[in-house]
Each structure stands twice: as C-alpha cells, then as structure tokens.
Design an enzyme around this catalytic site. Sequence first.
Site, mmCIF file in Angstrom:
data_model
loop_
_atom_site.group_PDB
_atom_site.id
_atom_site.type_symbol
_atom_site.label_atom_id
_atom_site.label_comp_id
_atom_site.label_asym_id
_atom_site.label_seq_id
_atom_site.Cartn_x
_atom_site.Cartn_y
_atom_site.Cartn_z
ATOM 1 N N ARG A 73 0.829 -1.094 0.087
ATOM 2 C CA ARG A 73 -0.092 0.313 0.184
ATOM 3 C C ARG A 73 0.997 1.286 0.314
ATOM 4 O O ARG A 73 2.002 1.348 0.334
ATOM 5 C CB ARG A 73 -0.845 0.084 1.255
ATOM 6 C CG ARG A 73 -2.172 -0.859 1.635
ATOM 7 C CD ARG A 73 -2.687 -0.691 2.554
ATOM 8 N NE ARG A 73 -1.896 -0.862 3.555
ATOM 9 C CZ ARG A 73 -1.710 -0.134 4.426
ATOM 10 N NH1 ARG A 73 -2.019 0.874 4.443
ATOM 11 N NH2 ARG A 73 -1.285 -0.560 5.766
ATOM 12 N N LYS A 216 -8.418 -1.742 1.691
ATOM 13 C CA LYS A 216 -8.202 -1.645 2.530
ATOM 14 C C LYS A 216 -8.934 -0.279 2.414
ATOM 15 O O LYS A 216 -9.532 0.743 3.428
ATOM 16 C CB LYS A 216 -6.558 -0.368 2.726
ATOM 17 C CG LYS A 216 -5.895 -2.289 3.121
ATOM 18 C CD LYS A 216 -6.664 -2.963 4.716
ATOM 19 C CE LYS A 216 -6.342 -3.463 5.589
ATOM 20 N NZ LYS A 216 -6.925 -4.733 6.600
ATOM 21 N N HIS A 235 -10.458 -3.715 13.355
ATOM 22 C CA HIS A 235 -8.973 -5.060 12.942
ATOM 23 C C HIS A 235 -8.073 -5.325 13.052
ATOM 24 O O HIS A 235 -7.712 -5.596 14.470
ATOM 25 C CB HIS A 235 -7.687 -3.326 12.288
ATOM 26 C CG HIS A 235 -6.744 -3.825 11.647
ATOM 27 N ND1 HIS A 235 -5.967 -3.475 11.382
ATOM 28 C CD2 HIS A 235 -6.766 -4.928 10.341
ATOM 29 C CE1 HIS A 235 -4.958 -4.182 10.619
ATOM 30 N NE2 HIS A 235 -6.110 -4.667 9.874
ATOM 31 N N SER A 253 1.556 -6.797 12.458
ATOM 32 C CA SER A 253 2.156 -7.823 12.233
ATOM 33 C C SER A 253 3.371 -8.140 13.361
ATOM 34 O O SER A 253 3.963 -8.253 13.009
ATOM 35 C CB SER A 253 2.401 -7.053 10.405
ATOM 36 O OG SER A 253 4.235 -7.829 10.214
ATOM 37 N N LYS A 257 -1.526 -12.903 15.439
ATOM 38 C CA LYS A 257 -3.389 -12.765 15.419
ATOM 39 C C LYS A 257 -3.501 -13.562 14.476
ATOM 40 O O LYS A 257 -4.251 -14.191 14.747
ATOM 41 C CB LYS A 257 -3.619 -11.173 14.677
ATOM 42 C CG LYS A 257 -4.840 -11.227 14.347
ATOM 43 C CD LYS A 257 -4.750 -9.393 14.326
ATOM 44 C CE LYS A 257 -4.661 -9.454 13.089
ATOM 45 N NZ LYS A 257 -5.211 -8.285 11.968
ATOM 46 N N THR A 258 -2.687 -13.878 13.259
ATOM 47 C CA THR A 258 -3.563 -14.450 11.864
ATOM 48 C C THR A 258 -3.501 -16.397 12.350
ATOM 49 O O THR A 258 -3.876 -16.945 12.924
ATOM 50 C CB THR A 258 -2.641 -14.787 10.935
ATOM 51 O OG1 THR A 258 -3.057 -13.605 10.621
ATOM 52 C CG2 THR A 258 -3.638 -15.899 10.017
ATOM 53 N N ASP A 272 -9.846 -10.206 9.923
ATOM 54 C CA ASP A 272 -8.736 -9.432 9.574
ATOM 55 C C ASP A 272 -10.248 -7.503 9.752
ATOM 56 O O ASP A 272 -9.173 -7.341 10.336
ATOM 57 C CB ASP A 272 -8.138 -9.149 8.443
ATOM 58 C CG ASP A 272 -7.411 -7.938 8.196
ATOM 59 O OD1 ASP A 272 -6.497 -7.675 9.113
ATOM 60 O OD2 ASP A 272 -8.031 -7.008 6.824
ATOM 61 N N ARG A 337 1.695 -12.474 -1.264
ATOM 62 C CA ARG A 337 0.316 -12.450 -0.614
ATOM 63 C C ARG A 337 -0.641 -12.700 -1.515
ATOM 64 O O ARG A 337 -0.575 -13.537 -2.582
ATOM 65 C CB ARG A 337 -0.741 -10.798 -0.794
ATOM 66 C CG ARG A 337 0.007 -9.871 -0.024
ATOM 67 C CD ARG A 337 -0.391 -10.317 1.427
ATOM 68 N NE ARG A 337 -0.232 -8.930 2.771
ATOM 69 C CZ ARG A 337 -0.571 -8.188 3.790
ATOM 70 N NH1 ARG A 337 -2.156 -9.423 4.229
ATOM 71 N NH2 ARG A 337 -0.131 -8.159 4.616
#
Length: 547
Positions: A73, A216, A235, A253, A257-258, A272, A337
């Site tokens: 991004r 996003k 988020h 990051s 979390k994932t 997410d 990704r």
Amino acid sequence: MVNNGLTGSKEQKEMHDEIHLALHTVARVDYNKPIIRNASVARLYEEALAYEKGTVLTASGALATDSGAKSGRSPKDKRIVEEESSKNNIWWGPVNVGMSENSFMVNRERAIDYLNTRERLYVFDGFAGWDPKYRIKVRVVCASAYHKLFMHNMLIRPTADELANFGEPDFTIFNGGAFPANRYTTGMTSTTSVCLNFKRAEMVILGTEYAGEMKKGIFTVMHYYMPKAGVLSLHSSANEGAKGDVSLFFGLSGTGKTTLSADPTRFLIGDDEHCWSDDGVFNIEGGCYAKTIDLSAEKEPEIFNAIRFGAVLENVVYDPHTRVVDYSDKTKTENTRCAYPIEHIPNAKIPCIGSHPKNIILLTCDAFGVLPPVSKLTPEQAMYHFMSGYTAKIAGTEEGVTEPEATFSTCFGAPFLVWHPTKYATMLAEKMQKHQADAWLINTGWNGGPYGVGKRVALKYSRAIIDAIHNGELAKASYELYPKFNLHIPTTCTNVPSEILNPAKTWSGTQKTYDAALDKLAGLFNSNFEAYKDKALPGVIAAGPKI
C-alpha cells in the site's frame, strides 16, 4: 456490448443494459466495449491468462500475477475530500490528509479517461459486511481480470437473486491504477493517488496496481459508515468456540494474530476486518488476504491448502517449468500475498456472523522483554492499550534498526481510521461493559531479557494461554500486580511455566537493567499517548504506566 461471460435470459440482458447505462450516465463509460460483470472464476482465469502479461496458472490451481511497481500500500498517497457532509467527523492529520473536491474530480476524470482507452472493462458488484442489516453494496470498475478476481474473493459474493436485484451501489471504486496521477494536480505529492469522497460515495485509484488498496479502501469506508450507524468497526480477527463464545484478536504484524486465531478447535469468523453491532459481530469481507512469505504446509496448513483454484497469488516466484511456487523466495518482495474466498478455510463459519464477544485479546510482540505474557485488563486499561496499539520492531528486520524499536498504531489499525481514535475506543469500552467481555494483553515477544538476550515466548505457551482464556481458567485465577504498568498477571496457568508469567522473575540481567528497560518502555507509552490526551477520558489516561 455488455457481457458477464454467461449466456443470459432476456431479463439478464436487460439487467446488463441497465448497468451499462448507469456506468455511462454516472461516469461516461464507453458503450463500445465489453463490460464483463460478475463473471465466473473460470472466465476470469481465461481473461487474465489471455490478456494480462505475466499471469500464469500455478501447480496448485491458483492464478499468479504481479502487482506492478508497487508491492504494498501507499498510505502517504491516501486523500479524503474535505466536504461539508463529512469534514467535521474526520480525524485530520498524517493519516487522513485532505484534498479539494476539484482535485478529486480531476483524478476521477483521469481514471475514467484511462478506463475508456481499454479494450474491455470488468465490473464486480458485491457486499461489504455479512449482516444484511448493515452491509453496503459495493461496485468495482476496473481494467484487469486480476483486480476483478481479487475483489470477487475479498467482497461478499451475491447470490443470483441478490445480483438481479442489486440496484444502485452504495459505494463505487474506479480503479485506473495502471495510469499515473498528475503530480501537479493540487494536493498530489507523487504519481500515486488513492482518494475517497464520502459525499459522492466514490474512491479513485491512480498510479498503483496493488490490489490491497481496494480492500483497505473499503475497510476505510466501513470505518466511517459503521460508527455513524452505531456499529464499531475493528481491525481484528475473530473466532468462535463450540458453545458459541466469540473472541476478537487485535495485533500488528508479527504479533501472532493470524496464527493464534487460526485454531482448529474453533470456527473462523474472519481474519482481518470485523464489526460489532447491537446484534453481535460480523465479518466485513468474503475472503482472506494472507501473507505467503515462508509459507509451508507444516506451519500453516489451512492457508497453504486454501491456495487452489479461485485464489490469486501476488508477486510470488515459481518454477518456470513445474509452476510450483517457492514461498521462501523474496526476490520480488517480502510482501507476497494470496487472496482466496473464506470458504477455502475448512473451519470457516458461514455466514461469517457471531454473538457478542466474550474475550477481547490484544496481542503485542514486546522486544524489550518486560511485558508479561498475559495480563487481565480493566476496561480503562483496555481502552488505553487499544488506543496505544503497541508492538516492537526487531533489530535486523529493517535497515537501520539496531535495537528494539517501539511501534504504535492506534486501535491496531491507524492507517484505516477515519474518526478520532477515542470514538472507536469509547465504543469498544461501552460494548465490553454492556456484554461483560473480558480484556487481555498477550505478549508473544521476549521474556528473560530483551531481544538478543532473552528468548521469545514459545508458541506453545502462547497457545496454552489462549486456551486458558477460552476455557475460563484465567477468569478465575489468582493475580498479582505488576509494577509501573499496573497490570494484573496470573500466578499460574496450565501448561505454562509459572516463572515466565512475571518478567521480573526471569530477567537475566541486573535489577538496574530491568528497571531501566521497564522505565524506557513505560516512557515510550506515555509519550505516544500525549497525542490522545485532549479527547481521552481521565480514567483512561490514568490507566497508563506510572514512572
């Protein structure tokens, strides 16, 4: 000519004619070209492989492509139009930079001019938000099958009846990303522009083909619309236990979390973006956008196996003969990704809706080695740490980083906020209190000393802590007060060595170095929070560290 790749009935053709007319009326879209709307995945594969250079079919069945010059991004190029209907609601500053309506229209005209030079266009009509009460209708207009497939995966795909009765969209994206912005347009600082106009309910993209800007961008839109409707946008990832108990996971990051929310014993609501309404939580998206660097079937089998027909890989390196992807190859970017439909995850809960959360889990990776592996937070502390959004960069991960470096991203998602952070934090506290949710701060980072001296908390211990939260053990545990941060830490936790629960007990250096590290991190928290003191409640300010 309007075509969605299907042989349609008279009613379908009439519907397509209406859409074509709408695009021409609203945006001057050229009549004399195919407009491929909500085509099947197979048709999009054919289109991408035939017309988009560098696109290939991988051995797993996923489509692979490149996102051009941008592999991530461009947050510094995001702009929001300053207009009467929204300007007093927006948290203006480095995150939300204003632009004039005239500059927006110049960019919009430029994007549409570019789209009109293409031989074919793609349109996807879908939804953001799984709860029909709050979802918004989104239309994406773009020039590549790659972008269309990406948003086909990331938005919620309508049924045939929903598509037939879609009507006018609530928000439209005009993606002219392969064409640059004019950097001499007022307010532009580069040839990249991602701009939103809430009055027109439109987003325009120029100068970047990175598909994540669309994902996003819609998240930013939901961050504006949902709080206006009394719904908290977050988020976070979310999962649900067998008894219907929901947990929300927040983390930047590298915090886990994932990994920690992907629990084979629980159902995945989403990875997410979520909303918390008066009825419970719902996922905003219809898919997942996973990092694939160093991905393996052994480490993350659910994600690895989700990369099959229908998924789209970005910027990966593959064997030119076998088409097998090398996920360890960082030649193009470390931000490789994959976007895939949430149905590709075996334990996904569909519809992606859950009850009111029972646990709010804030994840951090503390490289200073002084935050406890788990702390139970008061409502005021939950607001404080939610607004702080702390983690740490590690030495060696970025050029110039030679020692642990604190990173703060308010609400664990500063780049996507629209309102002032206190609005989201206050809504979170109110919902936690109303629904009696517990809040936890989990440090998946270092213990026994800072990075380079101590050791990272073992994943099995972090998982055991999460299990103890979910089975109710930690809600009934005995606690002691951790100084300076005034955190309540359990004295025991099943399958976790008791000594690591209090960082003071495992610190490998002297008391002086421990106190210095604790004071340094506490000072960084306090300095960061100065930006929010003007609107934060006194109790929340008081919940910060005391030096």
